[in-house]
Design a protein around this motif. Structure first.
Motif, PDB file in Angstrom:
ATOM      1  N   LEU A 189       1.780 -14.941 -14.526  1.00  0.00           N
ATOM      2  CA  LEU A 189       0.853 -14.409 -13.540  1.00  0.00           C
ATOM      3  C   LEU A 189       0.847 -12.895 -13.658  1.00  0.00           C
ATOM      4  O   LEU A 189       1.882 -12.251 -13.511  1.00  0.00           O
ATOM      5  N   MET A 190      -0.310 -12.323 -13.968  1.00  0.00           N
ATOM      6  CA  MET A 190      -0.419 -10.879 -14.043  1.00  0.00           C
ATOM      7  C   MET A 190      -0.531 -10.301 -12.627  1.00  0.00           C
ATOM      8  O   MET A 190      -0.891 -11.005 -11.680  1.00  0.00           O
ATOM      9  N   ALA A 191      -0.214  -9.027 -12.489  1.00  0.00           N
ATOM     10  CA  ALA A 191      -0.204  -8.405 -11.170  1.00  0.00           C
ATOM     11  C   ALA A 191      -1.590  -8.337 -10.534  1.00  0.00           C
ATOM     12  O   ALA A 191      -1.707  -8.210  -9.315  1.00  0.00           O
ATOM     13  N   ASP A 192      -2.646  -8.446 -11.345  1.00  0.00           N
ATOM     14  CA  ASP A 192      -3.994  -8.435 -10.780  1.00  0.00           C
ATOM     15  C   ASP A 192      -4.449  -9.819 -10.318  1.00  0.00           C
ATOM     16  O   ASP A 192      -5.572  -9.982  -9.852  1.00  0.00           O
ATOM     17  N   GLY A 193      -3.567 -10.817 -10.459  1.00  0.00           N
ATOM     18  CA  GLY A 193      -3.877 -12.170 -10.028  1.00  0.00           C
ATOM     19  C   GLY A 193      -4.353 -13.084 -11.135  1.00  0.00           C
ATOM     20  O   GLY A 193      -4.513 -14.292 -10.911  1.00  0.00           O
ATOM     21  N   ALA A 194      -4.587 -12.563 -12.336  1.00  0.00           N
ATOM     22  CA  ALA A 194      -5.019 -13.391 -13.467  1.00  0.00           C
ATOM     23  C   ALA A 194      -3.850 -14.208 -14.000  1.00  0.00           C
ATOM     24  O   ALA A 194      -2.698 -13.768 -13.972  1.00  0.00           O
ATOM     25  N   GLY A 204      -0.744 -16.010  -6.823  1.00  0.00           N
ATOM     26  CA  GLY A 204      -1.264 -14.665  -7.029  1.00  0.00           C
ATOM     27  C   GLY A 204      -2.123 -14.205  -5.867  1.00  0.00           C
ATOM     28  O   GLY A 204      -2.024 -13.053  -5.407  1.00  0.00           O
ATOM     29  N   LEU A 205      -2.960 -15.115  -5.360  1.00  0.00           N
ATOM     30  CA  LEU A 205      -3.787 -14.782  -4.200  1.00  0.00           C
ATOM     31  C   LEU A 205      -2.907 -14.508  -2.985  1.00  0.00           C
ATOM     32  O   LEU A 205      -3.170 -13.592  -2.196  1.00  0.00           O
ATOM     33  N   GLY A 206      -1.816 -15.297  -2.850  1.00  0.00           N
ATOM     34  CA  GLY A 206      -0.883 -15.077  -1.752  1.00  0.00           C
ATOM     35  C   GLY A 206      -0.215 -13.713  -1.834  1.00  0.00           C
ATOM     36  O   GLY A 206      -0.042 -13.024  -0.815  1.00  0.00           O
ATOM     37  N   ILE A 207       0.170 -13.301  -3.055  1.00  0.00           N
ATOM     38  CA  ILE A 207       0.782 -11.980  -3.230  1.00  0.00           C
ATOM     39  C   ILE A 207      -0.188 -10.874  -2.833  1.00  0.00           C
ATOM     40  O   ILE A 207       0.182  -9.908  -2.161  1.00  0.00           O
ATOM     41  N   HIS A 208      -1.453 -11.007  -3.226  1.00  0.00           N
ATOM     42  CA  HIS A 208      -2.439  -9.983  -2.890  1.00  0.00           C
ATOM     43  C   HIS A 208      -2.711  -9.951  -1.393  1.00  0.00           C
ATOM     44  O   HIS A 208      -2.885  -8.866  -0.813  1.00  0.00           O
ATOM     45  N   ASN A 209      -2.751 -11.111  -0.751  1.00  0.00           N
ATOM     46  CA  ASN A 209      -2.948 -11.133   0.695  1.00  0.00           C
ATOM     47  C   ASN A 209      -1.734 -10.541   1.412  1.00  0.00           C
ATOM     48  O   ASN A 209      -1.878  -9.846   2.432  1.00  0.00           O
ATOM     49  N   TYR A 210      -0.538 -10.816   0.904  1.00  0.00           N
ATOM     50  CA  TYR A 210       0.671 -10.227   1.469  1.00  0.00           C
ATOM     51  C   TYR A 210       0.610  -8.706   1.347  1.00  0.00           C
ATOM     52  O   TYR A 210       0.918  -7.979   2.297  1.00  0.00           O
ATOM     53  N   MET A 267       4.615  -5.693  -2.046  1.00  0.00           N
ATOM     54  CA  MET A 267       4.787  -7.064  -2.491  1.00  0.00           C
ATOM     55  C   MET A 267       5.995  -7.657  -1.779  1.00  0.00           C
ATOM     56  O   MET A 267       6.870  -6.914  -1.303  1.00  0.00           O
ATOM     57  N   PRO A 268       6.092  -8.977  -1.674  1.00  0.00           N
ATOM     58  CA  PRO A 268       7.228  -9.573  -0.959  1.00  0.00           C
ATOM     59  C   PRO A 268       8.552  -9.193  -1.602  1.00  0.00           C
ATOM     60  O   PRO A 268       8.649  -9.045  -2.815  1.00  0.00           O
ATOM     61  N   LYS A 269       9.551  -9.023  -0.778  1.00  0.00           N
ATOM     62  CA  LYS A 269      10.871  -8.611  -1.246  1.00  0.00           C
ATOM     63  C   LYS A 269      11.634  -9.788  -1.820  1.00  0.00           C
ATOM     64  O   LYS A 269      11.718 -10.850  -1.206  1.00  0.00           O
ATOM     65  N   HIS A 270      12.188  -9.590  -3.004  1.00  0.00           N
ATOM     66  CA  HIS A 270      13.028 -10.622  -3.609  1.00  0.00           C
ATOM     67  C   HIS A 270      14.482 -10.290  -3.291  1.00  0.00           C
ATOM     68  O   HIS A 270      15.065  -9.352  -3.823  1.00  0.00           O
ATOM     69  N   PHE A 296       1.284 -17.295   3.282  1.00  0.00           N
ATOM     70  CA  PHE A 296       0.114 -16.889   2.502  1.00  0.00           C
ATOM     71  C   PHE A 296      -0.277 -17.918   1.443  1.00  0.00           C
ATOM     72  O   PHE A 296      -1.221 -17.705   0.696  1.00  0.00           O
ATOM     73  N   VAL A 297       0.486 -19.038   1.367  1.00  0.00           N
ATOM     74  CA  VAL A 297       0.131 -20.126   0.447  1.00  0.00           C
ATOM     75  C   VAL A 297       0.024 -21.439   1.227  1.00  0.00           C
ATOM     76  O   VAL A 297       0.368 -22.506   0.734  1.00  0.00           O
TER      77      VAL A 297
END
Length: 402
Positions: free
Chosen positions: A344-349, A57-63, A70-73, A107-108
């Motif tokens: 994992l919620m979008a806010d990182g929780a 989640g922290l990696g997604i927010h840093n990305y 958000m990173p492309k799937h 980012f991880v």
């Protein structure tokens, strides 16, 4: 005749009865202690799994801070030559088949692995040297060890601890580079396996059908941003946990074909073994194709590997629309933890969702293009609280604890 005085010494020791009583007491104490030890170990593993998700989640927010997306799937270079109208002919052109987790690597704390994937890689094995282009081979060609792809392109087989749940015992071949976490694409089935494309070309019809169903935090071959999550980052599931396949035909890892599953998500439930409700009684349609097994490869975009949806509640059966059981379907979250799975919620929780979460009517098909009533595009999720947590902008009100 006088008697000799008794000796003050008395023999010391246990009688047989006393010894048996002590052994029985020790046995009872050990019997009580072992479950507590096992529970403590599982609690530690569950916490470690939650911490992995927090790192992601922290990696997604840093990305997102770096790219405002958000990173492309479904990322990577596009194909220029193809077999027929669909599949790339050469490993040089893996055509956007890399997962969002590849983009997250720097980012991880996986910069070294990112360098291997994003640059040409020279591999020597068995006296043969082979040069792979940047982004490497098609992930499932490598993992499944099919076609003519070499299995020496090591990045796909690298186990990344951040992408693994300690409670999952799966390890090694036939799966490569296992992953216990996948992006959430909402409460949809239609167009979720190949995105807004027809024969790898975008057109108005495909875009319309895809957009009607693509209601999750992530899509396939498209990118979303936090600004697209209108329901609120704390109310939207970003990623979910899933088991990896152990070869035991478990209902959460070895999908079955459900025929009309896009109109009735429970269509595979009749294939479950009644006496063992977490295992199938039927055989898979394509048992040799590793692409059908859950959690096979963190680097691949395939549905069962790194994607999940919010239709059936956690730890329910995985059911596919494809005859080879690799297409769209009900790829819900699952785990080896007791009673539920992490999301994992979008806010990182990181939240633990129980199997008993309110999930509406599972026999109703999902929202999709051309449907009406509760399935009309723009409608609230028919899958209750669980479904509404998967949609990013359907304006559902989350007024329950989960």
């Amino acid at each position: 005749m006088s008697q000799l005085p008794r000796s003050p010494y008395r023999p010391r020791g246990f009688t047989l009865v006393e010894l048996l009583v002590v052994i029985a007491i020790i046995g009872v104490l050990v019997g009580l202690l072992l479950p507590a030890v096992q529970a403590a170990r599982e609690a530690a593993r569950r916490m470690s799994c939650s911490n992995n998700f927090k790192q992601i989640g922290l990696g997604i927010h840093n990305y997102h801070s770096a790219y405002n997306k958000m990173p492309k799937h479904g990322t990577g270079p596009q194909a220029v030559r193809a077999i027929g109208s669909n599949w790339p002919q050469e490993r040089d052109f893996q055509h956007e088949r890399l997962s969002a987790q590849v983009g997250l690597l720097p980012f991880v704390e996986q910069q070294a692995l990112w360098e291997q994937i994003s640059n040409p890689l020279i591999v020597t094995s068995g006296g043969t040297t082979e040069t792979y282009p940047a982004w490497g081979a098609v992930p499932w060609g490598v993992v499944a060890q099919t076609n003519n792809y070499s299995t020496d392109w090591t990045p796909c087989f690298t186990d990344v601890n951040t992408f693994r749940c300690p409670s999952d015992p799966g390890f090694g071949l036939p799966l490569g580079g296992r992953s216990n976490y996948g992006v959430c694409y909402g409460d949809a089935i239609d167009y979720m396996s190949f995105g807004p494309y027809t024969n790898w070309a975008r057109n108005v019809r495909a875009d319309a059908e895809y957009n009607a169903s693509a209601r999750g935090c992530f899509g396939i071959y498209t990118q979303t941003a936090f600004r697209d999550v209108l329901d609120g980052l704390s109310n939207t599931i970003c990623m979910g946990e899933n088991n990896t396949d152990l070869g035991d035909e478990h209902i959460t890892t070895s999908p079955r074909h459900g025929g009309n599953v896009e109109n009735n998500p429970t269509n595979c439930s009749g294939q479950i073994e009644v006496s063992r409700p977490t295992f199938w009684r039927t055989s898979p349609h394509n048992n040799n194709f590793v692409e059908t097994k859950r959690g096979s490869c963190w680097a691949g975009v395939t549905m069962g590997w790194t994607m999940c949806n919010t239709i059936l509640p956690p730890n329910r059966e995985v059911c596919s629309t494809g005859q080879n059981t690799a297409g769209g379907g009900t790829w819900t979250v699952s785990s080896r933890h007791q009673g539920g799975a992490h999301v994992l919620m979008a806010d990182g929780a990181v939240r633990f969702i129980t199997d008993s979460i309110e999930a509406g009517d599972s026999k109703v098909g999902p929202v999709s293009f051309g449907q009406s009533g509760v399935r009309a595009p723009g409608s609230a999720s028919p899958y209750g609280l669980w479904g509404s947590l998967g949609t990013r902008a359907s304006k559902e009100v989350i007024d329950e604890e989960f």
